[in-house]
Design an enzyme around this catalytic site. Sequence first.
Site, PDB file in Angstrom:
ATOM      1  N   ALA A 260       0.835  -1.214   0.000  1.00 38.67           N
ATOM      2  CA  ALA A 260       0.000   0.000   0.000  1.00 38.67           C
ATOM      3  C   ALA A 260       0.866   1.259   0.000  1.00 38.67           C
ATOM      4  O   ALA A 260       0.652   2.190  -0.787  1.00 38.67           O
ATOM      5  CB  ALA A 260      -0.937   0.002   1.211  1.00 38.67           C
ATOM      6  N   GLY A 261       1.836   1.275   0.887  1.00 36.65           N
ATOM      7  CA  GLY A 261       2.699   2.454   1.010  1.00 36.65           C
ATOM      8  C   GLY A 261       3.523   2.690  -0.248  1.00 36.65           C
ATOM      9  O   GLY A 261       3.702   3.833  -0.680  1.00 36.65           O
ATOM     10  N   ASP A 262       4.001   1.606  -0.867  1.00 34.95           N
ATOM     11  CA  ASP A 262       4.813   1.737  -2.090  1.00 34.95           C
ATOM     12  C   ASP A 262       3.956   2.292  -3.226  1.00 34.95           C
ATOM     13  O   ASP A 262       4.424   3.106  -4.032  1.00 34.95           O
ATOM     14  CB  ASP A 262       5.374   0.368  -2.507  1.00 34.95           C
TER      15      ASP A 262
HETATM   16  N1  LIG Z   1      -7.775   0.148   4.731  1.00 33.65           N
HETATM   17  C1  LIG Z   1      -7.488   1.112   3.858  1.00 33.65           C
HETATM   18  N2  LIG Z   1      -8.481   1.815   3.257  1.00 33.65           N
HETATM   19  C2  LIG Z   1      -8.209   2.791   2.375  1.00 33.65           C
HETATM   20  N3  LIG Z   1      -6.960   3.148   2.005  1.00 33.65           N
HETATM   21  C3  LIG Z   1      -5.943   2.485   2.569  1.00 33.65           C
HETATM   22  C4  LIG Z   1      -6.140   1.442   3.521  1.00 33.65           C
HETATM   23  N4  LIG Z   1      -4.919   0.961   3.879  1.00 33.65           N
HETATM   24  C5  LIG Z   1      -4.019   1.681   3.195  1.00 33.65           C
HETATM   25  N5  LIG Z   1      -4.613   2.606   2.407  1.00 33.65           N
HETATM   26  C6  LIG Z   1      -3.976   3.557   1.503  1.00 33.65           C
HETATM   27  O1  LIG Z   1      -2.610   3.208   1.392  1.00 33.65           O
HETATM   28  C7  LIG Z   1      -1.791   4.277   1.873  1.00 33.65           C
HETATM   29  C8  LIG Z   1      -0.586   3.705   2.579  1.00 33.65           C
HETATM   30  O2  LIG Z   1      -1.034   2.855   3.624  1.00 33.65           O
HETATM   31  P1  LIG Z   1      -0.187   2.593   4.930  1.00 33.65           P
HETATM   32  O3  LIG Z   1      -0.199   3.776   5.810  1.00 33.65           O
HETATM   33  O4  LIG Z   1      -0.676   1.309   5.494  1.00 33.65           O
HETATM   34  O5  LIG Z   1       1.262   2.430   4.286  1.00 33.65           O
HETATM   35  P2  LIG Z   1       2.523   1.660   4.800  1.00 33.65           P
HETATM   36  O6  LIG Z   1       2.412   1.377   6.264  1.00 33.65           O
HETATM   37  O7  LIG Z   1       3.686   2.423   4.313  1.00 33.65           O
HETATM   38  O8  LIG Z   1       2.439   0.297   3.983  1.00 33.65           O
HETATM   39  P3  LIG Z   1       3.612  -0.707   3.570  1.00 33.65           P
HETATM   40  O9  LIG Z   1       3.262  -1.970   4.285  1.00 33.65           O
HETATM   41  O10 LIG Z   1       3.478  -0.825   2.090  1.00 33.65           O
HETATM   42  O11 LIG Z   1       4.923  -0.113   4.003  1.00 33.65           O
HETATM   43  C9  LIG Z   1      -2.702   5.112   2.754  1.00 33.65           C
HETATM   44  O12 LIG Z   1      -2.284   6.453   2.793  1.00 33.65           O
HETATM   45  C10 LIG Z   1      -4.046   4.968   2.048  1.00 33.65           C
HETATM   46  O13 LIG Z   1      -4.137   5.880   0.974  1.00 33.65           O
HETATM   47 MG   LIG Z   2       5.591   1.777   4.273  1.00 31.38          MG
END
Ligand SMILES: Nc1ncnc2c1ncn2[C@@H]1O[C@H](COP(=O)(O)OP(=O)(O)OP(=O)(O)O)[C@@H](O)[C@H]1O
Ligand SMILES: [Mg+2]
Length: 309
Positions: A260-262
């Site tokens: 998601a973050g990527d």
């Molecule tokens: N349950 C959700 N519903 C809607 N959008 C989501 C959800 N989870 C993640 N996102 C989207 O994905 C983006 C990144 O999510 P998150 O904050 O979990 O990233 P991360 O912790 O960096 O993830 P990663 O595991 O890839 O490092 C959020 O800003 C949002 O836009």
């Molecule tokens: Mg991340």
Amino acid sequence: MLDFRNLNSVAVGEAMVELAPVGEGQYRRGFAGDTFNTAWHMAQAMTGRASASFVTRVGTDRISDAFVTELKADGLNVSFISRDPVRGMGLYMIHLDGVERSFHYWRDTSAARGLAADAGALAQAFAGAGLIHLSGITLAILPAADRQTLFAALAQARADGARVSFDPNNRPRLWSSLDEVRQVIPQVLALTDIALPSHDDEAAVWGDADPLATIARLAAAGVAEVAVKDGAGPVAVFSNGVIQTLATPAVAGVVDTTGAGDGFNAGYLSARLLGQTPEMAVRAGQQFSGKVIQHFGARMPKGAVPPLA
Ligand SMILES: Nc1ncnc2c1ncn2[C@@H]1O[C@H](COP(=O)(O)OP(=O)(O)OP(=O)(O)O)[C@@H](O)[C@H]1O
Ligand SMILES: [Mg+2]
């Protein structure tokens, strides 16, 4: 608002061979890795308008060849991928227990750990870049001396006009200690123009109470632009000294939040490179990550990547 000297993006890091379960004891081979996932989505989103290069080191074996061939076919510039005559790509396997996923890694001796050993090669990769993207995982896998080689190359590229974006992506198992993380991260923040952290990571490493605390800490470190992700929560974005909090649209049919973050980073950075504002870039990031989590794996299908406005 930050601008870019040209439309060339360069992401630096490790891609691994991914084995994802398709049946009892059966697996499908793919490729994944945080900065690679970002570069791949950027290449699809910016086709014909801006370039996406991926800087890494792989082996000389057939799997490494297949990786490079796939990247080329998918529109990435592979001319800064070096080849290690001894080591190959790292590997991870996804284990499914009902809907619970766990990841098992074999990456300690991967070729990617040598991606920053050659200062001249890094200088060449960065020379034509408008934007250089890296993450805490990129730093975690490097020998300490090579981290300094990478920092020197980033400092030179920045002095020449490139922008640097950084996602801290904290993964405790890749570091020797939390102290090491706390010692290395400030060094890269001093070279960062755009930071793309996640609230969970920053709370774990720095004790940040909320995304605004992260923005305050990074702004004090001299980072000009920050977008803090927080899962389904709002994204806090800082630019030109102003903070905005932007709600994240609800996403239907979430099947796997891996990557998601990527994906967010890819939407954000593509939009910024193509001249959109940080606020518009957050919308693109939310749109991209929303699509990534509607599909299994860290990348969405090629045809699903939305073109940028
Ligand atoms: N349950 C959700 N519903 C809607 N959008 C989501 C959800 N989870 C993640 N996102 C989207 O994905 C983006 C990144 O999510 P998150 O904050 O979990 O990233 P991360 O912790 O960096 O993830 P990663 O595991 O890839 O490092 C959020 O800003 C949002 O836009
Ligand atoms: Mg991340």
